[in-house]
Each structure stands twice: as C-alpha cells, then as structure tokens.
Design an enzyme around this catalytic site. Structure first.
Site, PDB file in Angstrom:
ATOM      1  N   GLY A 165      -9.337  57.031  30.862  1.00 58.34           N
ATOM      2  CA  GLY A 165      -9.506  55.892  31.193  1.00 58.34           C
ATOM      3  C   GLY A 165      -8.962  54.722  30.385  1.00 58.34           C
ATOM      4  O   GLY A 165      -8.119  55.063  29.552  1.00 58.34           O
ATOM      5  N   SER A 166      -8.893  53.323  30.709  1.00 55.35           N
ATOM      6  CA  SER A 166      -7.956  52.218  30.163  1.00 55.35           C
ATOM      7  C   SER A 166      -9.062  51.103  30.034  1.00 55.35           C
ATOM      8  O   SER A 166      -8.434  50.069  29.854  1.00 55.35           O
ATOM      9  CB  SER A 166      -6.867  51.977  30.893  1.00 55.35           C
ATOM     10  OG  SER A 166      -7.069  51.593  32.217  1.00 55.35           O
ATOM     11  N   GLY A 183     -33.004  47.296  31.646  1.00 58.06           N
ATOM     12  CA  GLY A 183     -32.153  48.200  32.228  1.00 58.06           C
ATOM     13  C   GLY A 183     -31.143  48.959  31.568  1.00 58.06           C
ATOM     14  O   GLY A 183     -31.594  49.292  30.546  1.00 58.06           O
ATOM     15  N   VAL A 184     -30.214  49.462  32.263  1.00 58.90           N
ATOM     16  CA  VAL A 184     -29.106  50.365  31.533  1.00 58.90           C
ATOM     17  C   VAL A 184     -28.511  49.545  30.432  1.00 58.90           C
ATOM     18  O   VAL A 184     -28.265  50.429  29.521  1.00 58.90           O
ATOM     19  CB  VAL A 184     -28.022  50.704  32.676  1.00 58.90           C
ATOM     20  CG1 VAL A 184     -26.911  51.424  31.926  1.00 58.90           C
ATOM     21  CG2 VAL A 184     -28.576  51.618  33.878  1.00 58.90           C
ATOM     22  N   HIS A 196     -12.254  25.693   5.692  1.00 59.51           N
ATOM     23  CA  HIS A 196     -11.008  26.500   5.026  1.00 59.51           C
ATOM     24  C   HIS A 196     -11.660  27.184   3.884  1.00 59.51           C
ATOM     25  O   HIS A 196     -12.255  26.420   3.161  1.00 59.51           O
ATOM     26  CB  HIS A 196      -9.763  25.419   4.515  1.00 59.51           C
ATOM     27  CG  HIS A 196      -8.744  26.230   3.802  1.00 59.51           C
ATOM     28  ND1 HIS A 196      -7.853  26.972   4.314  1.00 59.51           N
ATOM     29  CD2 HIS A 196      -8.798  26.053   2.266  1.00 59.51           C
ATOM     30  CE1 HIS A 196      -7.296  27.484   3.259  1.00 59.51           C
ATOM     31  NE2 HIS A 196      -7.501  26.784   2.393  1.00 59.51           N
ATOM     32  N   LEU A 248     -38.014  48.161  31.314  1.00 59.90           N
ATOM     33  CA  LEU A 248     -37.403  46.878  31.362  1.00 59.90           C
ATOM     34  C   LEU A 248     -36.121  46.751  30.463  1.00 59.90           C
ATOM     35  O   LEU A 248     -35.972  47.544  29.412  1.00 59.90           O
ATOM     36  CB  LEU A 248     -38.358  45.917  30.725  1.00 59.90           C
ATOM     37  CG  LEU A 248     -39.826  45.470  31.542  1.00 59.90           C
ATOM     38  CD1 LEU A 248     -40.628  44.820  30.763  1.00 59.90           C
ATOM     39  CD2 LEU A 248     -39.164  44.814  32.804  1.00 59.90           C
ATOM     40  N   TYR A 282     -12.504  48.881  28.820  1.00 56.85           N
ATOM     41  CA  TYR A 282     -13.434  48.416  27.404  1.00 56.85           C
ATOM     42  C   TYR A 282     -14.085  49.567  27.136  1.00 56.85           C
ATOM     43  O   TYR A 282     -14.312  49.645  25.899  1.00 56.85           O
ATOM     44  CB  TYR A 282     -13.699  46.865  27.485  1.00 56.85           C
ATOM     45  CG  TYR A 282     -15.213  47.181  27.961  1.00 56.85           C
ATOM     46  CD1 TYR A 282     -16.177  47.340  27.302  1.00 56.85           C
ATOM     47  CD2 TYR A 282     -15.362  46.781  29.536  1.00 56.85           C
ATOM     48  CE1 TYR A 282     -17.697  47.114  27.954  1.00 56.85           C
ATOM     49  CE2 TYR A 282     -16.391  46.698  29.958  1.00 56.85           C
ATOM     50  CZ  TYR A 282     -17.614  46.870  29.357  1.00 56.85           C
ATOM     51  OH  TYR A 282     -19.070  46.854  29.731  1.00 56.85           O
ATOM     52  N   ILE A 283     -14.766  50.079  27.879  1.00 59.18           N
ATOM     53  CA  ILE A 283     -15.566  51.231  27.485  1.00 59.18           C
ATOM     54  C   ILE A 283     -15.177  52.269  26.834  1.00 59.18           C
ATOM     55  O   ILE A 283     -15.476  52.979  25.809  1.00 59.18           O
ATOM     56  CB  ILE A 283     -16.581  51.875  28.919  1.00 59.18           C
ATOM     57  CG1 ILE A 283     -17.125  50.499  29.527  1.00 59.18           C
ATOM     58  CG2 ILE A 283     -17.413  52.841  28.490  1.00 59.18           C
ATOM     59  CD1 ILE A 283     -17.872  50.983  30.726  1.00 59.18           C
ATOM     60  N   THR A 284     -13.970  52.803  27.436  1.00 59.56           N
ATOM     61  CA  THR A 284     -13.182  53.856  26.678  1.00 59.56           C
ATOM     62  C   THR A 284     -12.409  53.415  25.400  1.00 59.56           C
ATOM     63  O   THR A 284     -12.545  54.157  24.507  1.00 59.56           O
ATOM     64  CB  THR A 284     -11.916  54.197  27.839  1.00 59.56           C
ATOM     65  OG1 THR A 284     -12.392  54.447  29.085  1.00 59.56           O
ATOM     66  CG2 THR A 284     -10.853  55.305  27.050  1.00 59.56           C
TER      67      THR A 284
END
Length: 469
Positions: free
Chosen positions: A185-186, A45-46, A448, A43, A188-190
């Site tokens: 690669g280019s 998933g990846v 602020h 459960l 976001y994972i890379t």
C-alpha cells in the site's frame, strides 16, 4: 422474536455511534432536539475502538521508544537496555479505549440522548425497525442521520482467513511483534504501520503498487520521506504488482512482478491496504428512497442531506469523506441542520496527517497541483536542520514547504515532514481558510526557540527574507 406493537416517536434518530454519529447526536441535543442514537456494537465506532485511537497509541509508544534510544545523547544514562513488550501496550490500549468509550457514554447521558442497542433498518421514509437479539422495536422519526461507517474488504485473490495476513486495523490487535512485516500500500495507514513496527524491532518491507513510484504527498515531502525510510532500513519496492500470496505455517510467501522481473518475499506477516465498503447493505435504504452509488456509498450535499431532505448521512458511509476529522465536521453540520440551523461543510482544506518515521502534515495544493491548476507560484522550503529548537532537541530531520500564488501572495499549500508538523498544521489550515497572504504569516510573533519558527522562515523564504534558510 418479540415485536413491539407501536412505534416510538422521536424527533431525531442517529444510526451509528462513531465520531460522526455521536457528534451529530450531541449537537442536535444541544440545540433542543429529542435525540435517540442506535448502535449495534460499541460507542466510538471503529475509529475509537480499533483504528484511529489504537494506531496513534501505538505510534506514541514507538515515539517513546525512539526517544529512549536517544537519551544518551542528552547525558541520560541507563536506557541502553530498553525493551518493548507488545502485551503491555495492548493492556494500555484496552484501558484507554475503555476510558474513552465510557466518556462518550457519559456525554450522551449529559445531553439526555437515548441510547438504543441494536441493528437498525428502514421500514419506510419515516420509520425504522431495530432488532436486538429476540427483541424488535419501531421508531418513527422526523429526521434521521445515517452514520454507519464502512468496513475494510479484502482484495480478490488474497486469503482473508489467516492471522498472518492483515487488513484494516487488525495490526493493532496482534499479541506478537512481527519478525518481518511486509506492507502492500501507499496510504497513511501503511506508512504509520511501517514506522511503528520498525521502531518495535520488526524488519519492514513496503510494496507500492504498479502505478506508484512514491507516496501521495508533495514531491519534496516524498523525497525526504523516501530518504528517511531508507535511513531506517525500511525497504521500498516501487511500481510493483503483487501476483500471488500464499499463507505458510510460519509466514507468508509473496510473489511480485516489477520492471525488473519477478521476485519473491518471505515475511512473517503481510499487511494489505484495502478498500472500504459502505455499511449500508443492511439498512434497506430502498424502503426510504435514499439513493446510493454503485458501491453502496451515499451521496450527500454540503448540508449533509441525501436526496431525501429529512435524511442525512455523514462520515465513511458517504461518498464525501473517509477521515475521522471529516466525519466529525459532517456530524456537527447534520446535527445543526436537523435542529434548524443553517450549517454547511466544505470538503476543501481538510488536513492530512501521518504519524510515520517523522510526522507528516499537509493541507492545500501541492506544488504540482498548483501548476496544473494554472497558478503562477512561489515555492519555499525550510530545512529543520536550520531551526534552533530542532537542533537542541535532536530533531533536525525534516522540511517545511510553503506554496503561494506569486501575483497575490495568497498561501495555496503547506507541506511538512518532521517534528512539530502535526502541531503546526492547524495554523496553516486557518491561514488557508481565511485566504491568508504571506504577510499574514510573517507579521505575528513566533516563540523562540521553537519549531514554529520553521513555519515562519518557510514563509519568509517566499520573499527572500529567511535568515536561516
């Protein structure tokens, strides 16, 4: 194989227990539907088990390391000898993933959702078969939601049987810190992996493919990102073709060709950002008549329906979305539709974030895209170096950029790199979703000192009102 002699009848069956699948199941159950969810692995998933959660945990660890190295500037002594143990981080990852997986299990039980372990496939447009080792059962459904996800596939001519050549989420299963990590690669994972392992002490080389001289963000963000990568001594090769990869006993030999000719890189590990293939080949979709694209992904409507009105699909397995946030939204829509609700999803204005050398968060049109679409625009950018809270927290690197339409003052895009970018993105998404104008951003109070004031002053800059810009 033990074969069931009858079909279990269910109102809604969900195939896949990842973010899209379990959100779909829970929403349908909350609305009174009898729901069964079928999962052949874990459960969550990846995303939960291998990718989103582990990568962000690693990014968090990298951030804590960077903070520890800066403690002396705040008068805090004793952090000079800080070190990193990847095995200790792996232990924490396993605990966190297990805890979150148990949490999903508990949510399913709370909502009286039946969980079935096994591999599902279509027998007809109203029946599924489910295999689990030697057992086989049939399920007859009124509506079904496909949420089987996708898998990373190794590019051609790159060895996929060597533990020094990495794809997908395998970076976050390593039990050693690479001496020299090259990344091809280019996306976001890379970028996230490059920043994480640079903080862990690895030498980092990023190789952009032959079509790319930068990343896929607004030009201002790209310029600042490249500057920060250079400052962190992360080497970036632009417009480069990788022609050969050879796995060695203690490393990887990479041959590249660029406008400057051929060169080679010797790295201890190579990560290759690869395409995904939909996990639909085993579903036997032809048995229920669901149409798929040439590469196996399922086209869906804005109600997440396929060409079969009682068959829905969500997440990576579709042609419309590869981010977990999209899968979650689609899953909720599918669950609501299956329960008779009038619900839709919109692919526009989905934020993209990257936990890299400095966090990046973007939504809406870039400056270039706005011009290409024919808008008459105003652009304003505000440096975090001019923000008081950024100065006191020693987080002065970064930029907030806002794009608006000049004729109407409508905000078209928000782009940020630096501390607080990801936390501020939800406010930007809300403004764009509501068709907000500059006055809608600059009228409310902002605490602020806070990084949020950078969002305010970037918007004020569109009208020439920024005090610190």
């Amino acid at each position: 194989m033990v074969v069931g002699d009858f079909a279990h009848e269910r109102e809604v069956v969900v195939i896949g227990g990842g973010p899209g699948g379990y959100h779909a199941a829970i929403r349908a159950a909350q609305l009174g539907k009898e729901v069964t969810i079928i999962e052949n692995q874990k459960l969550g998933g990846v995303c939960l088990n291998e990718s989103c959660v582990p990568s962000k945990l690693f990014a968090n660890a990298a951030g804590k390391l960077d903070e520890a190295r800066d403690m002396e500037s705040f008068g805090i002594k004793g952090y000079e000898k800080v070190s990193f143990d990847i095995n200790g981080l792996q232990e924490r990852k396993n605990k966190v993933v297990h805890s979150l997986t148990q949490g999903v299990e508990a949510l399913l039980k709370k909502n009286n959702i039946e969980k079935v372990q096994g591999t599902a496939f279509f027998i007809s447009d109203t029946e599924l078969g489910v295999e689990n080792q030697d057992a086989f059962e049939k399920y007859k459904f009124e509506q079904v939601i496909i949420a089987t996800g996708a898998s990373f596939s190794a590019p051609e001519n790159i060895p996929d049987n060597d533990d020094r050549i990495l794809f997908g989420s395998s970076l976050y299963a390593m039990d050693e810190t690479p001496e020299h990590l090259a990344l091809y690669g280019s996306d976001y994972i890379t970028l996230e992996a490059a920043a994480i392992f640079a903080s862990f002490g690895s030498e980092i080389t990023i190789i952009l493919d032959q079509e790319k001289d930068s990343f896929s963000f607004d030009k201002t963000i790209n310029k600042e990102l490249l500057r920060l990568l250079k400052k962190r001594k992360i080497k970036v090769y632009k417009k480069t073709k990788m022609t050969d990869v050879t796995a060695l006993k203690d490393g990887v030999h990479v041959t590249l060709i660029s406008s400057n000719g051929e060169l080679t890189i010797e790295a201890s590990h190579l990560f290759v950002s690869s395409d995904k293939s939909a996990n639909t080949s085993g579903l036997r979709l032809e048995s229920c008549g669901v149409e798929v694209s040439a590469n196996g992904f399922i086209p869906i409507t804005n109600t997440t329906q396929t060409n079969k009105s009682h068959v829905y699909a969500v997440g990576d397995t579709t042609t419309s979305g590869s981010l977990a946030v999209e899968a979650i939204k689609q899953g909720k829509v599918a669950g609501e539709q299956a329960a008779g609700e009038n619900s839709e999803w919109d692919p526009g204005l989905c934020p993209v974030v990257a936990h890299t050398v400095k966090p990046i968060a973007v939504v809406g049109l870039t400056e270039e895209e706005a011009l290409q679409e024919g808008y008459n625009i105003r652009v304003s950018q505000f440096p975090l170096a001019s923000n008081g809270y950024a100065a006191l927290s020693n987080e002065k690197e970064g930029i907030v950029k806002v794009v608006s339409e000049k004729d109407t003052d409508v905000i078209l895009g928000y782009h940020a790199i630096g501390c607080g970018s990801i936390e501020m993105i939800s406010s930007a998404v809300q403004v764009l979703e509501m068709g907000g104008r500059i006055e809608d951003v600059i009228y409310p109070y902002y605490p602020h000192p806070s990084i949020n004031e950078a969002w305010l002053e970037a918007a004020e800059g569109l009208l020439g009102k920024a005090v610190h810009g």
